[in-house]
Design a protein around this motif. Structure first.
Motif, short mmCIF file in Angstrom:
data_model
loop_
_atom_site.label_atom_id
_atom_site.label_comp_id
_atom_site.label_asym_id
_atom_site.label_seq_id
_atom_site.Cartn_x
_atom_site.Cartn_y
_atom_site.Cartn_z
N PRO A 8 1.56 22.94 -10.67
CA PRO A 8 0.42 22.44 -9.90
C PRO A 8 0.88 21.43 -8.85
N PRO A 9 0.30 21.48 -7.63
CA PRO A 9 0.73 20.59 -6.55
C PRO A 9 0.63 19.11 -6.91
N ALA A 10 -0.27 18.74 -7.81
CA ALA A 10 -0.44 17.33 -8.16
C ALA A 10 0.79 16.76 -8.84
N THR A 11 1.64 17.60 -9.44
CA THR A 11 2.81 17.09 -10.16
C THR A 11 4.06 17.01 -9.29
N HIS A 12 3.97 17.39 -8.02
CA HIS A 12 5.12 17.33 -7.12
C HIS A 12 5.30 15.90 -6.61
N ASP A 13 6.44 15.30 -6.88
CA ASP A 13 6.72 13.95 -6.40
C ASP A 13 7.33 13.97 -5.00
N ASP A 14 7.83 15.15 -4.55
CA ASP A 14 8.49 15.24 -3.25
C ASP A 14 7.52 15.03 -2.09
N ASN A 15 6.28 15.43 -2.28
CA ASN A 15 5.31 15.37 -1.19
C ASN A 15 3.96 14.88 -1.73
N PRO A 16 3.87 13.60 -2.04
CA PRO A 16 2.63 13.09 -2.63
C PRO A 16 1.51 13.01 -1.61
N GLU A 17 0.28 12.99 -2.09
CA GLU A 17 -0.89 12.81 -1.22
C GLU A 17 -0.82 11.44 -0.56
N TRP A 18 -1.23 11.35 0.71
CA TRP A 18 -1.26 10.07 1.41
C TRP A 18 -2.51 9.30 0.99
N THR A 19 -2.33 8.01 0.84
CA THR A 19 -3.45 7.13 0.52
C THR A 19 -3.90 6.43 1.80
N ALA A 20 -5.00 5.71 1.70
CA ALA A 20 -5.49 4.95 2.86
C ALA A 20 -4.45 3.92 3.29
N ALA A 21 -3.72 3.35 2.35
CA ALA A 21 -2.68 2.37 2.67
C ALA A 21 -1.53 3.04 3.43
N ASP A 22 -1.18 4.28 3.04
CA ASP A 22 -0.13 5.01 3.75
C ASP A 22 -0.52 5.25 5.21
N PHE A 23 -1.76 5.67 5.42
CA PHE A 23 -2.23 5.91 6.79
C PHE A 23 -2.25 4.62 7.60
N ALA A 24 -2.65 3.53 6.98
CA ALA A 24 -2.72 2.25 7.68
C ALA A 24 -1.33 1.76 8.07
N ALA A 25 -0.32 2.05 7.26
CA ALA A 25 1.04 1.59 7.54
C ALA A 25 1.79 2.53 8.48
#
Length: 115
Positions: A8-25
């Motif tokens: 399942p894509p949720a278990t991939h650590d190579d390409n995690p979902e971006w959070t609001a903090a990631d977008f802000a930075a």
């Protein structure tokens, strides 16, 4: 053959979902060093051809197609080349629908044979 097990894509650590903090930075790509930015130039694929080929549907006799295919891969390109060379040499005459073809000029030897 057994089906591949999918992770399942949720278990991939190579390409995690971006959070609001990631977008802000995040910062714009233009701030990257020029040598790194040059690697991401938008390349549109193949260069445009000066004379692009146009796909057409053409019905030919079976024996003609069999003979051409027997020459191996690239037989369609060879058909194009054969037609192009005959047109350049003036060996092909085009007549619009409804028009009568012009009579062909014959050599003196051909006229003598008929007589």
């Amino acid at each position: 053959m057994s089906a591949k097990k999918r992770t399942p894509p949720a278990t991939h650590d190579d390409n995690p979902e971006w959070t609001a903090a990631d977008f802000a930075a995040s910062r714009p790509a233009e701030e990257l060093p020029p040598d790194i930015l040059a690697q991401f130039k938008n390349k549109p694929g193949r260069p445009r051809v000066e004379n692009p080929k146009i796909p057409v549907k053409l019905r030919l006799d079976g024996d003609v197609v069999t003979a051409l295919r027997a020459t191996g891969p690239g037989w369609q390109t060879r058909i194009n080349d054969m037609l192009k060379s005959r047109i350049k040499r003036g060996k092909v005459e085009f007549v619009a629908l409804g028009e009568k073809p012009k009579p062909r000029a014959t050599s003196g030897a051909a006229k003598r044979k008929r007589a």
